[in-house]
Motif scaffolding. Structure first.
Motif, PDB file in Angstrom:
ATOM      1  N   GLN A 266       0.847  -1.185   0.000  1.00  0.00           N
ATOM      2  CA  GLN A 266       0.000   0.000   0.000  1.00  0.00           C
ATOM      3  C   GLN A 266       0.886   1.240   0.000  1.00  0.00           C
ATOM      4  N   VAL A 267       0.668   2.088  -0.976  1.00  0.00           N
ATOM      5  CA  VAL A 267       1.464   3.309  -1.108  1.00  0.00           C
ATOM      6  C   VAL A 267       0.921   4.353  -0.140  1.00  0.00           C
ATOM      7  N   THR A 268       1.795   4.943   0.650  1.00  0.00           N
ATOM      8  CA  THR A 268       1.393   5.976   1.607  1.00  0.00           C
ATOM      9  C   THR A 268       2.242   7.228   1.403  1.00  0.00           C
ATOM     10  N   ALA A 269       1.784   8.291   1.999  1.00  0.00           N
ATOM     11  CA  ALA A 269       2.477   9.584   1.844  1.00  0.00           C
ATOM     12  C   ALA A 269       3.872   9.523   2.444  1.00  0.00           C
ATOM     13  N   ARG A 274       3.802  14.613   3.558  1.00  0.00           N
ATOM     14  CA  ARG A 274       3.113  15.009   4.781  1.00  0.00           C
ATOM     15  C   ARG A 274       3.458  16.446   5.173  1.00  0.00           C
ATOM     16  N   ALA A 275       4.705  16.825   4.949  1.00  0.00           N
ATOM     17  CA  ALA A 275       5.113  18.195   5.272  1.00  0.00           C
ATOM     18  C   ALA A 275       4.341  19.202   4.423  1.00  0.00           C
ATOM     19  N   ALA A 276       4.157  18.888   3.146  1.00  0.00           N
ATOM     20  CA  ALA A 276       3.418  19.782   2.244  1.00  0.00           C
ATOM     21  C   ALA A 276       1.950  19.874   2.647  1.00  0.00           C
ATOM     22  N   ILE A 277       1.365  18.734   3.031  1.00  0.00           N
ATOM     23  CA  ILE A 277      -0.045  18.722   3.435  1.00  0.00           C
ATOM     24  C   ILE A 277      -0.224  19.496   4.738  1.00  0.00           C
ATOM     25  N   ASN A 278       0.704  19.307   5.674  1.00  0.00           N
ATOM     26  CA  ASN A 278       0.624  20.037   6.946  1.00  0.00           C
ATOM     27  C   ASN A 278       0.701  21.548   6.728  1.00  0.00           C
ATOM     28  N   LYS A 279       1.570  21.959   5.824  1.00  0.00           N
ATOM     29  CA  LYS A 279       1.695  23.386   5.525  1.00  0.00           C
ATOM     30  C   LYS A 279       0.401  23.928   4.937  1.00  0.00           C
ATOM     31  N   ASN A 280      -0.187  23.179   4.008  1.00  0.00           N
ATOM     32  CA  ASN A 280      -1.429  23.606   3.372  1.00  0.00           C
ATOM     33  C   ASN A 280      -2.575  23.689   4.374  1.00  0.00           C
ATOM     34  N   ILE A 281      -2.686  22.688   5.247  1.00  0.00           N
ATOM     35  CA  ILE A 281      -3.789  22.671   6.213  1.00  0.00           C
ATOM     36  C   ILE A 281      -3.644  23.797   7.227  1.00  0.00           C
ATOM     37  N   GLN A 282      -2.400  24.149   7.572  1.00  0.00           N
ATOM     38  CA  GLN A 282      -2.171  25.251   8.514  1.00  0.00           C
ATOM     39  C   GLN A 282      -2.567  26.581   7.892  1.00  0.00           C
ATOM     40  N   GLU A 283      -2.265  26.749   6.597  1.00  0.00           N
ATOM     41  CA  GLU A 283      -2.656  27.975   5.890  1.00  0.00           C
ATOM     42  C   GLU A 283      -4.180  28.100   5.831  1.00  0.00           C
ATOM     43  N   LEU A 284      -4.854  27.001   5.566  1.00  0.00           N
ATOM     44  CA  LEU A 284      -6.314  27.012   5.517  1.00  0.00           C
ATOM     45  C   LEU A 284      -6.899  27.315   6.894  1.00  0.00           C
ATOM     46  N   LYS A 469      -9.090  16.683   5.006  1.00  0.00           N
ATOM     47  CA  LYS A 469      -8.317  16.394   3.805  1.00  0.00           C
ATOM     48  C   LYS A 469      -7.535  15.094   3.986  1.00  0.00           C
ATOM     49  N   THR A 470      -7.610  14.248   2.970  1.00  0.00           N
ATOM     50  CA  THR A 470      -6.867  12.995   2.980  1.00  0.00           C
ATOM     51  C   THR A 470      -5.365  13.270   2.900  1.00  0.00           C
ATOM     52  N   ILE A 471      -4.610  12.515   3.682  1.00  0.00           N
ATOM     53  CA  ILE A 471      -3.149  12.632   3.629  1.00  0.00           C
ATOM     54  C   ILE A 471      -2.684  11.803   2.437  1.00  0.00           C
ATOM     55  N   GLU A 472      -2.634  12.436   1.293  1.00  0.00           N
ATOM     56  CA  GLU A 472      -2.375  11.724   0.040  1.00  0.00           C
ATOM     57  C   GLU A 472      -0.887  11.709  -0.305  1.00  0.00           C
ATOM     58  N   PHE A 473      -0.514  10.661  -1.002  1.00  0.00           N
ATOM     59  CA  PHE A 473       0.853  10.586  -1.507  1.00  0.00           C
ATOM     60  C   PHE A 473       0.939  11.366  -2.819  1.00  0.00           C
ATOM     61  N   SER A 474       2.108  11.843  -3.116  1.00  0.00           N
ATOM     62  CA  SER A 474       2.318  12.600  -4.348  1.00  0.00           C
ATOM     63  C   SER A 474       2.552  11.652  -5.521  1.00  0.00           C
ATOM     64  N   LYS A 475       2.503  12.204  -6.703  1.00  0.00           N
ATOM     65  CA  LYS A 475       2.772  11.411  -7.904  1.00  0.00           C
ATOM     66  C   LYS A 475       4.187  10.850  -7.878  1.00  0.00           C
ATOM     67  N   ASN A 479       5.199   6.942  -8.072  1.00  0.00           N
ATOM     68  CA  ASN A 479       6.090   6.463  -9.145  1.00  0.00           C
ATOM     69  C   ASN A 479       7.288   5.709  -8.574  1.00  0.00           C
ATOM     70  N   ALA A 480       7.825   6.219  -7.473  1.00  0.00           N
ATOM     71  CA  ALA A 480       8.972   5.542  -6.853  1.00  0.00           C
ATOM     72  C   ALA A 480       8.574   4.161  -6.339  1.00  0.00           C
ATOM     73  N   ALA A 481       7.398   4.090  -5.699  1.00  0.00           N
ATOM     74  CA  ALA A 481       6.916   2.805  -5.186  1.00  0.00           C
ATOM     75  C   ALA A 481       6.616   1.846  -6.334  1.00  0.00           C
ATOM     76  N   TYR A 482       6.038   2.388  -7.411  1.00  0.00           N
ATOM     77  CA  TYR A 482       5.690   1.553  -8.565  1.00  0.00           C
ATOM     78  C   TYR A 482       6.959   1.004  -9.224  1.00  0.00           C
ATOM     79  N   ASN A 483       7.945   1.843  -9.413  1.00  0.00           N
ATOM     80  CA  ASN A 483       9.182   1.400 -10.077  1.00  0.00           C
ATOM     81  C   ASN A 483       9.890   0.317  -9.266  1.00  0.00           C
TER      82      ASN A 483
END
Length: 715
Positions: A266-269, A274-284, A469-475, A479-483
């Motif tokens: 299972q691919v996770t963030a 997580r740092a990017a999501i935390n920054k975004n949620i704090q701004e909101l 907001k879901t703690i989503e993984f980035s593209k 891609n790294a997990a898939y490769n």
């Protein structure tokens, strides 16, 4: 003549040519026929007792059942899990109806129209009581109401297409119920006929009474199997094989299954995600703190919880949010909160909290004119007339409306994905307006005169804005997990390689035995239908391609370890079964050791001398297995032995149980104080128990129905 002779000389050639042409024609038709049969075969979902069902027929049944659920529950859609449940129910119902129908046909059992009419007139069938045709005064189904509806629907089909369309869903619901009631009645007839073959008598009733109410108090010595270490017992392949043959009937399966090994990632963030999501949620959150109307903030945040801007009950919010509402003060905003269960970050701002009615009775007059200024004037005129004492309903009828009172509950709007400003104003007025007060609401395109006439069910309601907001993984993370996983799969083209390479890549190989094609997922992972198809079409020992599945967050590879055909499971290829057989042999071997050690025990004193501890156990009856605290097991054999031993006597034989060897001496036998023999009651109970045992008739019929289930190929 020469020409005729020449033609005759070519006769054998012509016959051959014509014969080949005819053969080619026949062969072509044969191939077409075979191809047609193959196409039909490819569209076949399953078969029961030779009755085939194709994919379209099955889908129609699923759609029919789904529409009924949507109508009765007032829903627009079902979840994937609910849809899978519907598919299973439809398939199981098809099996049951086909099997019962075949048996009923042999016996001449039918459900007549007269029987259906009688059932409708009685109006007590539970399925009928779920329809809109129930008399609210009597609580019974009203056959006349149904007849009136059917007549109106038939008339509408001929004269009013729009009305007929409105009636169609209810008509389809009724035809669905009628069909199922007929099938239910037929099954009840068959079961009643079977039940009539099972009788009881006074002797059986007396025995049942004795078995249930005669309680034994005993002294007991237990020699648990657990006292002997497993390594003190030798279990051979011959022992396991012998135990398999002894218990073989237990291991019969009526459908194929597969044993698999698989690797699921299972691919996770990542930390960066997580740092990017935390920054975004704090701004909101910072924006939410200073906002009086968070509508636009919530919209832009793409929150999983919409902001409706009206008072909502606690049940309208996700559970993790609902439990925090009372801990917030009005006007405050929470810090970002992580919920690991749904993998989200959450911020909540509470705007208001008040006691409001859950159900509101009201009436309205809608006012609309081509010109908005004329609308406002007309609405003001109506409002003034009502303020002056005009009759609400009479005035409403003057404007082509009923003005009748109606009820609204919180549930009617709480699940809405959004509410516009006019709707918010409308709902807020209903929630807060004084009873019997008149309110003239100015809307974007008209006016509404509202009068709240009653309220019930006071409840705490909240106006709260939620950013979830879901703690989503980035593209890049995916891609790294898939490769990495793709490289692992490419290097693991056999089962041995899969197991060897998993540790190198940091993956875990999991086992799953007895996978059936009637399952919807591989190992509970959503969107794995293609992998399931591969499992039932792949070769033993092969490894599947890489599957992207789950909610676009899982990577999966499967190895087909074993193919279990219909019939008896092969214990040599089934680790779970072999382990079970070994545990049973271990118990037998330990029992043999204990029995050899206690073979000369003739009394409780002898048993104590062998190292056993005497304990008293009360209330042992023949009707229920005795639970022995010393071994932690239920022991039916012990209950039987005690019932067969006279009061004061020592049971002359050791009792082999599920968890140990036992010796008992019956101290006392007493009749339960509150018991009283009622011959009719116990005869009826005995017959009911016989019916429960005979209730397995359906399972027996299904096992003999030659069922083919190919649903996994389509759904």
């Amino acid at each position: 003549m020469a020409a005729i002779g020449k033609i005759r000389s070519w006769g054998p050639v012509l016959v051959t040519v014509i014969g080949l042409a005819l053969f080619a024609f026949i062969a072509e038709e044969l191939f077409r026929s075979c191809d047609s049969l193959k196409n039909q075969e490819r569209q076949r979902v399953g078969e029961v007792l030779g009755k085939k069902i194709d994919v379209q027929e099955y889908q129609d049944l699923v759609d029919e059942y789904t529409d009924v659920i949507k109508m009765t529950q007032g829903r627009d859609n079902l979840t994937d899990a609910e849809t899978n449940q519907v598919k299973d129910m439809v398939w199981n119902q098809f099996i049951q109806n086909t099997v019962i129908g075949a048996e009923a046909e042999k016996l001449g059992l039918t459900v007549t129209d007269e029987e259906m009419q009688q059932l409708l007139q009685e109006g007590t069938n539970p399925m009928l009581l779920q329809t809109p045709f129930v008399n609210q005064q009597t609580g019974r189904f009203d056959a006349n109401s149904l007849k009136q509806f059917l007549a109106e629907y038939d008339k509408a089909k001929k004269t009013d297409a729009q009305m007929a369309e409105q009636y169609r869903s209810l008509y389809n619901y009724w035809t669905f119920l009628e069909k199922n009631i007929r099938q239910q009645l037929l099954a009840q007839k068959y079961q009643a006929l079977l039940g009539a073959c099972l009788l009881s008598n006074p002797i059986e009733a007396q025995q049942a009474y004795t078995d249930e109410t005669l309680e034994n108090s005993v002294n007991l010595v237990a020699f648990p199997y657990s006292k002997i270490n497993d390594n003190k017992v030798e279990v051979t392949d011959a022992d396991i094989k012998a135990k398999y043959e002894e218990l073989k009937p237990r291991f019969k399966q009526i459908e194929e299954s597969r044993d698999i090994k698989f690797v699921d990632v299972q691919v996770t963030a990542s930390a960066a995600d997580r740092a990017a999501i935390n920054k975004n949620i704090q701004e909101l959150r910072d924006q939410l703190v200073t906002s009086d109307d968070p509508t636009e903030i919530i919209r832009k945040s793409a929150s999983l919880v919409p902001y409706l801007g009206v008072p909502l009950t606690r049940s309208a919010f996700p559970h993790d949010i609902a439990v925090r509402l009372d801990s917030l003060s009005v006007g405050s905003t929470s810090a970002p909160i992580e919920n690991k269960e749904d993998n989200t970050l959450n911020v909540v701002k509470l705007f208001s909290k008040q006691q409001l009615a859950d159900s509101i009775e009201f009436r309205i007059i809608q006012v609309a004119r081509p010109e908005l200024s004329d609308t406002r004037k007309a609405a003001d005129s109506i409002y003034q007339a009502l303020q002056g004492g005009a009759d609400f309903e009479a005035l409403a009828k003057k404007y082509g409306q009923t003005g009748q009172k109606t009820w609204m509950t919180s549930r009617e709007y709480e699940s809405a994905p959004s509410l516009d400003a006019d709707t918010r104003k409308y709902i807020n007025t209903l929630n807060t307006a004084a009873v019997n007060a008149l309110n003239n609401l100015e809307m974007t395109n008209g006016n509404v005169i509202i009068q709240v006439t009653g309220r019930t069910g006071m409840n705490t309601k909240y106006v709260a804005a939620v950013i979830k907001k879901t703690i989503e993984f980035s593209k890049d993370t995916y891609n790294a997990a898939y490769n990495k996983f793709s490289q692992f799969v490419s290097e693991s083209q056999s089962l041995d390689e899969l197991q060897k390479n998993a540790a190198k890549y940091g993956y875990q190989v999991q086992d799953r035995q007895g996978v059936r094609n009637s399952e919807h997922y591989i190992a509970g992972i959503p969107a794995t239908r293609d992998a399931l198809k591969w499992v039932f079409e792949g070769k033993q020992g092969s490894v599947s391609p890489l599957y992207e599945c789950g909610n676009n967050d899982h990577l999966l590879v499967v190895a087909l370890n074993n193919v279990n055909g219909k019939g008896y499971l092969n214990y040599e290829k089934n680790e779970d079964l072999k382990s079970y057989l070994k545990s049973e042999v271990l118990k037998d071997k330990k029992a043999e050791k204990i029995l050899a050690d206690v073979k000369n025990v003739k009394s409780m004193a002898d048993a104590r001398n062998k190292g056993g501890q005497v304990v008293r156990v009360d209330q042992i009856t023949f009707a229920a297995p005795a639970f022995i605290q010393e071994t932690g097991a239920s022991e039916p054999a012990l209950s039987g032995a005690v019932a067969g031993t006279k009061k004061g006597a020592f049971c002359p034989r050791p009792i082999k149980g599920n968890a140990g060897i036992y010796f008992v001496q019956v101290l006392d036998q007493t009749r339960r104080a509150d018991s009283k023999f009622d011959a009719k009651k116990y005869e009826q109970q005995a017959q009911q128990k016989a019916m429960q045992r005979a209730g397995n008739f359906m399972q027996e019929l299904v096992q003999k129905a030659n069922i083919t289930d190919n649903r996994y190929l389509f759904f």
